[in-house]
Design a protein around this motif. Structure first.
Motif, PDB file in Angstrom:
ATOM      1  N   GLU A  76       0.866  -1.057  -0.041  1.00  0.00           N
ATOM      2  CA  GLU A  76       0.068  -0.070   0.031  1.00  0.00           C
ATOM      3  C   GLU A  76       0.863   1.260  -0.053  1.00  0.00           C
ATOM      4  OE1 GLU A  76      -0.055  -2.306   2.337  1.00  0.00           O
ATOM      5  OE2 GLU A  76      -1.990  -3.137   1.618  1.00  0.00           O
ATOM      6  N   GLY A  77       2.059   1.274   0.745  1.00  0.00           N
ATOM      7  CA  GLY A  77       2.845   2.529   0.756  1.00  0.00           C
ATOM      8  C   GLY A  77       2.378   3.579   1.552  1.00  0.00           C
ATOM      9  N   ARG A  78       1.486   3.459   2.300  1.00  0.00           N
ATOM     10  CA  ARG A  78       0.965   4.472   3.175  1.00  0.00           C
ATOM     11  C   ARG A  78       1.474   4.496   4.497  1.00  0.00           C
ATOM     12  NH1 ARG A  78      -1.897   7.936   0.870  1.00  0.00           N
ATOM     13  NH2 ARG A  78      -3.066   8.649   2.626  1.00  0.00           N
ATOM     14  N   TRP A  79       1.922   3.413   5.157  1.00  0.00           N
ATOM     15  CA  TRP A  79       2.692   3.376   6.429  1.00  0.00           C
ATOM     16  C   TRP A  79       3.408   2.057   6.373  1.00  0.00           C
ATOM     17  CZ3 TRP A  79      -0.149   2.691  11.780  1.00  0.00           C
ATOM     18  CH2 TRP A  79       0.805   2.410  12.851  1.00  0.00           C
ATOM     19  N   ILE A  80       4.871   2.172   6.222  1.00  0.00           N
ATOM     20  CA  ILE A  80       5.858   0.971   6.041  1.00  0.00           C
ATOM     21  C   ILE A  80       6.480   1.028   7.531  1.00  0.00           C
ATOM     22  CG2 ILE A  80       7.786  -0.018   4.840  1.00  0.00           C
ATOM     23  CD1 ILE A  80       6.619   1.245   2.517  1.00  0.00           C
ATOM     24  N   LEU A  81       6.495  -0.373   7.846  1.00  0.00           N
ATOM     25  CA  LEU A  81       7.213  -0.533   9.197  1.00  0.00           C
ATOM     26  C   LEU A  81       8.137  -1.158   8.837  1.00  0.00           C
ATOM     27  CD1 LEU A  81       5.784  -1.175  12.565  1.00  0.00           C
ATOM     28  CD2 LEU A  81       7.325  -3.120  11.342  1.00  0.00           C
ATOM     29  N   LEU A  82       9.575  -1.206   9.131  1.00  0.00           N
ATOM     30  CA  LEU A  82      10.666  -1.873   9.014  1.00  0.00           C
ATOM     31  C   LEU A  82      10.971  -2.511  10.461  1.00  0.00           C
ATOM     32  CD1 LEU A  82      12.593  -0.260   6.496  1.00  0.00           C
ATOM     33  CD2 LEU A  82      11.076  -2.221   5.993  1.00  0.00           C
TER      34      LEU A  82
END
Length: 116
Positions: A76-82
């Protein structure tokens, strides 16, 4: 590679800054969370930029043989968690960051603005 979590948080912030991430903050979670030592939170203008920031963090740390253990939100690329264990990166499209307001949610965490 065994690297101190504070140094890792700065490496992540720099990699984000290199792709023009905005409003980068490093939150010291050591006395607040048993899960991680630092949150690194930043914003981007678009989902394309969010992905570019995540990709650059992954690439730069990979060059040092440092790899995330978990990644969420990339499609989605709205909120990326790494999740890098000692450091968890949150990369938001600006509207999502305002909505979730992690800085307020974890308001007890000492926070430092990253300036490159």
């Amino acid at each position: 590679m065994n690297i101190k979590s504070e140094k890792l948080s700065e490496m992540i912030a720099k990699a984000a800054s290199d792709k023009k991430a905005r409003d980068i903050v490093i939150m010291d979670m050591k006395d607040i969370s048993l899960v991680t030592d630092y949150f690194i939170v930043c914003s981007a203008n678009s989902s394309t930029q969010v992905k570019a920031i995540a990709d650059n963090i992954e690439d730069e740390l990979g060059r040092e043989n440092i790899f995330f253990t978990h990644k969420e939100g990339y499609r989605e690329g709205r909120w990326i968690l790494l999740d890098y264990n000692d450091c968890v990166v949150h990369i938001f499209v600006e509207e999502e960051r305002q909505f979730y307001n992690i800085e307020r949610l974890w308001g007890d965490a000492p926070t430092t603005r990253y300036e490159d």
